[in-house]
Each structure stands twice: as C-alpha cells, then as structure tokens.
Scaffold this motif. Sequence first.
Motif, mmCIF file in Angstrom:
data_model
loop_
_atom_site.group_PDB
_atom_site.id
_atom_site.type_symbol
_atom_site.label_atom_id
_atom_site.label_comp_id
_atom_site.label_asym_id
_atom_site.label_seq_id
_atom_site.Cartn_x
_atom_site.Cartn_y
_atom_site.Cartn_z
ATOM 1 N N GLN A 265 16.910 6.500 1.885
ATOM 2 C CA GLN A 265 18.517 6.769 2.021
ATOM 3 C C GLN A 265 18.929 5.922 1.179
ATOM 4 O O GLN A 265 19.397 4.568 1.804
ATOM 5 N N MET A 266 19.874 6.463 0.210
ATOM 6 C CA MET A 266 20.668 5.753 -0.714
ATOM 7 C C MET A 266 22.162 5.730 -0.503
ATOM 8 O O MET A 266 22.888 6.918 -0.634
ATOM 9 N N ASN A 267 22.533 4.989 -0.158
ATOM 10 C CA ASN A 267 24.592 5.278 0.561
ATOM 11 C C ASN A 267 25.217 4.509 -0.756
ATOM 12 O O ASN A 267 24.632 3.445 -1.250
ATOM 13 N N SER A 268 26.883 4.629 -0.907
ATOM 14 C CA SER A 268 27.499 4.215 -1.412
ATOM 15 C C SER A 268 26.804 3.075 -3.044
ATOM 16 O O SER A 268 26.873 2.625 -3.103
ATOM 17 N N LEU A 269 26.530 4.439 -3.756
ATOM 18 C CA LEU A 269 25.447 4.225 -4.775
ATOM 19 C C LEU A 269 26.070 3.498 -6.178
ATOM 20 O O LEU A 269 27.814 3.726 -5.754
ATOM 21 N N LYS A 270 25.666 2.130 -6.871
ATOM 22 C CA LYS A 270 26.832 1.379 -7.725
ATOM 23 C C LYS A 270 26.358 1.809 -9.480
ATOM 24 O O LYS A 270 24.775 1.821 -8.872
ATOM 25 N N PRO A 271 27.114 1.710 -10.081
ATOM 26 C CA PRO A 271 26.307 1.676 -11.287
ATOM 27 C C PRO A 271 25.070 0.726 -11.662
ATOM 28 O O PRO A 271 24.094 1.600 -12.378
ATOM 29 N N GLU A 272 25.371 -0.294 -10.755
ATOM 30 C CA GLU A 272 23.695 -1.110 -10.980
ATOM 31 C C GLU A 272 22.040 -0.491 -10.526
ATOM 32 O O GLU A 272 21.505 -1.158 -10.719
ATOM 33 N N ASP A 273 22.406 0.296 -9.495
ATOM 34 C CA ASP A 273 21.914 0.670 -8.743
ATOM 35 C C ASP A 273 21.034 2.170 -9.715
ATOM 36 O O ASP A 273 19.141 2.103 -9.495
ATOM 37 N N THR A 274 21.608 1.967 -10.877
ATOM 38 C CA THR A 274 20.736 2.567 -11.815
ATOM 39 C C THR A 274 19.368 2.151 -12.506
ATOM 40 O O THR A 274 19.035 0.995 -12.708
ATOM 41 N N ALA A 275 18.174 2.864 -12.041
ATOM 42 C CA ALA A 275 16.433 2.741 -12.325
ATOM 43 C C ALA A 275 15.667 3.598 -12.096
ATOM 44 O O ALA A 275 15.284 4.489 -12.120
ATOM 45 N N VAL A 276 14.812 3.106 -12.809
ATOM 46 C CA VAL A 276 13.551 4.155 -12.314
ATOM 47 C C VAL A 276 13.231 3.451 -11.103
ATOM 48 O O VAL A 276 12.893 2.241 -11.062
ATOM 49 N N TYR A 277 12.740 4.883 -10.407
ATOM 50 C CA TYR A 277 12.147 3.811 -8.598
ATOM 51 C C TYR A 277 10.881 4.449 -8.359
ATOM 52 O O TYR A 277 10.613 5.268 -8.814
ATOM 53 N N TYR A 278 9.770 3.731 -8.072
ATOM 54 C CA TYR A 278 8.317 3.346 -7.403
ATOM 55 C C TYR A 278 8.413 3.286 -6.646
ATOM 56 O O TYR A 278 8.655 2.367 -5.667
ATOM 57 N N CYS A 279 7.705 4.358 -5.897
ATOM 58 C CA CYS A 279 7.060 4.612 -4.793
ATOM 59 C C CYS A 279 5.452 3.156 -4.375
ATOM 60 O O CYS A 279 4.852 3.700 -5.590
ATOM 61 N N ASN A 280 5.909 3.285 -3.824
ATOM 62 C CA ASN A 280 4.398 1.204 -4.204
ATOM 63 C C ASN A 280 3.154 1.681 -2.933
ATOM 64 O O ASN A 280 4.679 2.209 -1.072
ATOM 65 N N ALA A 281 2.620 2.024 -2.149
ATOM 66 C CA ALA A 281 1.817 2.289 -1.244
ATOM 67 C C ALA A 281 0.291 1.260 -1.275
ATOM 68 O O ALA A 281 -0.636 1.176 -1.997
ATOM 69 N N ARG A 282 -0.075 0.696 -0.137
ATOM 70 C CA ARG A 282 0.220 0.135 0.327
ATOM 71 C C ARG A 282 -1.348 -0.085 0.961
ATOM 72 O O ARG A 282 -1.186 0.564 2.335
ATOM 73 N N VAL A 283 -3.190 0.594 1.303
ATOM 74 C CA VAL A 283 -3.483 0.932 1.424
ATOM 75 C C VAL A 283 -5.140 0.259 1.884
ATOM 76 O O VAL A 283 -5.376 -0.651 0.962
ATOM 77 N N TYR A 284 -5.484 0.743 2.978
ATOM 78 C CA TYR A 284 -7.566 1.207 2.481
ATOM 79 C C TYR A 284 -7.943 1.539 2.349
ATOM 80 O O TYR A 284 -7.196 2.491 3.526
ATOM 81 N N TYR A 285 -8.654 1.554 1.320
ATOM 82 C CA TYR A 285 -8.967 3.569 1.481
ATOM 83 C C TYR A 285 -10.765 3.411 1.521
ATOM 84 O O TYR A 285 -11.297 2.510 1.614
ATOM 85 N N ASN A 286 -11.458 4.364 1.988
ATOM 86 C CA ASN A 286 -12.420 4.657 1.953
ATOM 87 C C ASN A 286 -13.428 4.126 0.834
ATOM 88 O O ASN A 286 -13.548 5.210 -0.058
ATOM 89 N N ASP A 287 -14.741 3.187 0.994
ATOM 90 C CA ASP A 287 -15.834 3.059 0.814
ATOM 91 C C ASP A 287 -16.889 2.707 1.485
ATOM 92 O O ASP A 287 -16.620 2.722 2.637
ATOM 93 N N ASP A 288 -17.620 2.505 0.990
ATOM 94 C CA ASP A 288 -18.926 1.934 1.661
ATOM 95 C C ASP A 288 -19.301 1.320 1.418
ATOM 96 O O ASP A 288 -19.872 0.456 -0.054
ATOM 97 N N PRO A 289 -20.232 -0.162 2.137
ATOM 98 C CA PRO A 289 -20.375 0.170 3.293
ATOM 99 C C PRO A 289 -18.485 -0.536 4.341
ATOM 100 O O PRO A 289 -18.480 0.117 5.439
ATOM 101 N N VAL A 290 -17.755 -0.446 3.699
ATOM 102 C CA VAL A 290 -16.094 -0.750 4.429
ATOM 103 C C VAL A 290 -15.501 -0.523 3.635
ATOM 104 O O VAL A 290 -15.744 -0.517 2.442
ATOM 105 N N PRO A 291 -13.880 -0.273 4.235
ATOM 106 C CA PRO A 291 -12.417 0.136 3.423
ATOM 107 C C PRO A 291 -11.937 -0.764 2.934
ATOM 108 O O PRO A 291 -12.287 -2.464 2.985
ATOM 109 N N ARG A 292 -11.675 -1.062 1.723
ATOM 110 C CA ARG A 292 -11.090 -1.492 0.814
ATOM 111 C C ARG A 292 -9.937 -2.011 0.803
ATOM 112 O O ARG A 292 -9.006 -0.496 0.529
ATOM 113 N N PRO A 293 -8.754 -3.151 0.197
ATOM 114 C CA PRO A 293 -7.586 -3.135 -0.039
ATOM 115 C C PRO A 293 -7.070 -2.134 -1.292
ATOM 116 O O PRO A 293 -8.238 -2.665 -2.544
#
Length: 123
Positions: A81-109
């Motif tokens: 939630q972005m309130n009181s936005l300013k011109p300097e907030d102008t940008a491309v916003y990227y979402c990042n997900a840090r996960v462990y994914y299923n792998d064999d034999p163990v999950p990996r980051p």
Amino acid sequence: QVQVMESGGGLVQAGGSLRLSCAASGNIFRLVAMGWYRQAPGKQRELVAQINAGGGINYAESVRGRFTIHRDYTLNPVYLQMNSLKPEDTAVYYCNARVYYNDDPVPRPGDYWGQGTQVTVSS
C-alpha cells in the motif's frame, strides 16, 4: 519453476495512493520472504519493503511511514500500500520471492522476480 506476478501499477498524482499486489506460484516448497524493489531510470534497483515468513518487515527509509507491506494470513499473496506518493517514487516496481523449491533429494533455495509494474507519480 516458480512464477511471480505483480499487478496494480499506474499513473497517479502526487499525494495519491496505489496498491500493488504480488503472488508467487509453482513448484514452491516454502516461502522465505516476499519483497518489493524498484528501479528508476538511470538508477540501481533498490529495496522498498520486504516481509519474511516470521512477519519481520524492512522498509527503505525513503518510504517509511508512507508505504505498508502486508499480507492476509499467509505470505502469499503480499501487498504494498503506497500512500502520499511523490514524483521521486516513480519507477518500475518488481516483486521478489525468496523460496525453497521442491527438488530431489531436498528442497533448494531460489530467488525469483516478477516482470515489473510501472508506477508513475505526476507533480
């Protein structure tokens, strides 16, 4: 494979508000953290806000008090939630997900990114 999808960017006047959404899907064993980064023209990508599985939250100083990262009951999806936005907030916003994914034999980051959503704040 893990997919990350963002939505909610757009054009808004200074002082206005926007809400970004992000969801991760695919071969996820466990989510570690979800976060928002942004990149303005000619600048490096920077952290905006991040929330981890334990509920810990970090904000960039430039957005503290104006932006809020939150979730419902789980870490996925996550919202900015972005309130009181300013011109300097102008940008491309990227979402990042840090996960462990299923792998064999163990999950990996793994670290996965969305395609980005444009936020433009006019003065």
